[in-house]
Design a protein around this motif. Structure first.
Motif, PDB file in Angstrom:
ATOM      1  N   SER A  29      39.466  37.245  30.702  1.00  0.00           N
ATOM      2  CA  SER A  29      39.961  37.436  29.052  1.00  0.00           C
ATOM      3  C   SER A  29      40.323  35.874  28.865  1.00  0.00           C
ATOM      4  O   SER A  29      39.946  35.599  27.510  1.00  0.00           O
ATOM      5  CB  SER A  29      41.816  38.018  28.982  1.00  0.00           C
ATOM      6  OG  SER A  29      42.398  37.320  30.218  1.00  0.00           O
ATOM      7  N   SER A  30      40.859  35.009  29.854  1.00  0.00           N
ATOM      8  CA  SER A  30      40.773  33.208  28.893  1.00  0.00           C
ATOM      9  C   SER A  30      38.942  33.247  29.070  1.00  0.00           C
ATOM     10  O   SER A  30      37.837  31.802  28.975  1.00  0.00           O
ATOM     11  CB  SER A  30      41.134  32.820  30.036  1.00  0.00           C
ATOM     12  OG  SER A  30      41.161  32.302  31.433  1.00  0.00           O
ATOM     13  N   THR A  32      36.506  32.642  32.225  1.00  0.00           N
ATOM     14  CA  THR A  32      36.655  32.203  33.174  1.00  0.00           C
ATOM     15  C   THR A  32      35.523  33.156  33.928  1.00  0.00           C
ATOM     16  O   THR A  32      35.855  34.338  34.006  1.00  0.00           O
ATOM     17  CB  THR A  32      38.030  31.575  34.064  1.00  0.00           C
ATOM     18  OG1 THR A  32      38.127  30.841  32.649  1.00  0.00           O
ATOM     19  CG2 THR A  32      37.809  30.577  35.107  1.00  0.00           C
ATOM     20  N   SER A  63      34.247  28.003  32.634  1.00  0.00           N
ATOM     21  CA  SER A  63      34.605  28.804  31.747  1.00  0.00           C
ATOM     22  C   SER A  63      32.961  28.738  30.744  1.00  0.00           C
ATOM     23  O   SER A  63      31.834  27.911  31.166  1.00  0.00           O
ATOM     24  CB  SER A  63      34.949  27.981  30.801  1.00  0.00           C
ATOM     25  OG  SER A  63      35.421  28.609  29.145  1.00  0.00           O
ATOM     26  N   LYS A  75      34.454  31.245  20.561  1.00  0.00           N
ATOM     27  CA  LYS A  75      35.725  31.838  20.841  1.00  0.00           C
ATOM     28  C   LYS A  75      36.235  32.682  19.777  1.00  0.00           C
ATOM     29  O   LYS A  75      36.202  33.420  20.360  1.00  0.00           O
ATOM     30  CB  LYS A  75      36.785  30.725  21.413  1.00  0.00           C
ATOM     31  CG  LYS A  75      36.989  29.675  22.429  1.00  0.00           C
ATOM     32  CD  LYS A  75      37.857  28.702  22.470  1.00  0.00           C
ATOM     33  CE  LYS A  75      38.330  28.201  23.781  1.00  0.00           C
ATOM     34  NZ  LYS A  75      38.764  27.271  24.201  1.00  0.00           N
TER      35      LYS A  75
END
Length: 253
Positions: A29-30, A32, A63, A75
């Protein structure tokens, strides 16, 4: 429709993703990168040196922002993502790829990870070479073949934008040189789909407005079967020789 059925207990889900043959990565979810299949590892090992890395293993934990020129914009796109997102990216100005990102939603309809697929990956140099070759194929010469007569051999892809450009060029040529006849050679066109048919008709209609008559030549039997919907006022011949003979006949009348 939700997924149905049950995966056999002896089949590991990630192993199934590995044998699909597509370039597949999974990010959390980040954003990565946490996992990539064999095909993705092969591809990313070629890209890794662009980031000062030796192989794909070093890219685990990297990332996804690193692949984008404007990561903040990306993002924002990811945060609003609820279904599959497709875009085209350029990696380090050297690699071009179509990227397909699909969120993995949890029970609360929030993304808990992403499936990332890279498709149609080409090196920038290859893409430029391909574009240069396409431009070369589409550079349509205007040939002066007889009194007040020019020929247009159409070769390669033929879309609306190139039709408009060609019509503008031919209109200027016909007006400046008082051209009466244009032989449009279709022998380089392999498929005569509806869009091409429309564009040819648009060209003939436009030239008729300034008093220039179009004659279609280079018609193969296969092409003839799909060309029947064109305006029947436009003369059609199997070869440029026959078309030119027709023009000579008209000029002697």
């Amino acid at each position: 429709m939700p997924a149905i059925g049950k995966i056999p207990e002896n089949i590991f889900l990630l192993s199934a993703l590995d044998v699909i043959g597509e370039t597949i990565m999974i990010a959390d979810s980040s954003y990565t990168i946490r996992w990539m299949n064999t095909e993705a590892c092969r591809l990313m090992s070629e890209i890794a040196p662009l980031y000062g890395m030796s192989d794909c293993e070093e890219m685990i934990g990297m990332s996804m922002d690193s692949f984008h020129t404007h990561p903040q914009h990306q993002k924002q796109v990811m945060q609003e993502l609820k279904s599959t997102h497709r875009t085209r990216i350029t990696i380090r100005n050297q690699v071009m790829a179509d990227i397909v990102i699909t969120p993995i939603m949890n029970s609360g309809n929030q993304p808990e990870g992403y499936v990332v697929m890279l498709m149609d990956v080409t090196m920038q140099a290859e893409e430029q070479k391909r574009s240069a070759q396409l431009i070369k194929e589409l550079s349509i010469p205007i040939l002066n073949i007889w009194d007040s007569t020019i020929a247009l051999p159409l070769i390669g892809e033929f879309d609306r934008a190139r039709t408009n450009q060609l019509i503008a060029t031919v209109l200027t040529e016909c007006a400046d040189k008082k051209i009466d006849y244009v032989l449009i050679d279709l022998s380089g066109i392999k498929e005569f789909e509806h869009q091409i048919r429309y564009q040819i008709q648009m060209m003939t209609d436009t030239l008729n407005l300034i008093g220039t008559k179009c004659i279609l030549v280079g018609i193969s039997p296969k092409l003839a079967m799909s060309i029947v919907e064109l305006d029947r006022k436009t003369p059609i011949f199997s070869s440029a020789h026959e078309g030119l003979k027709h023009i000579m006949y008209l000029q002697t009348k």
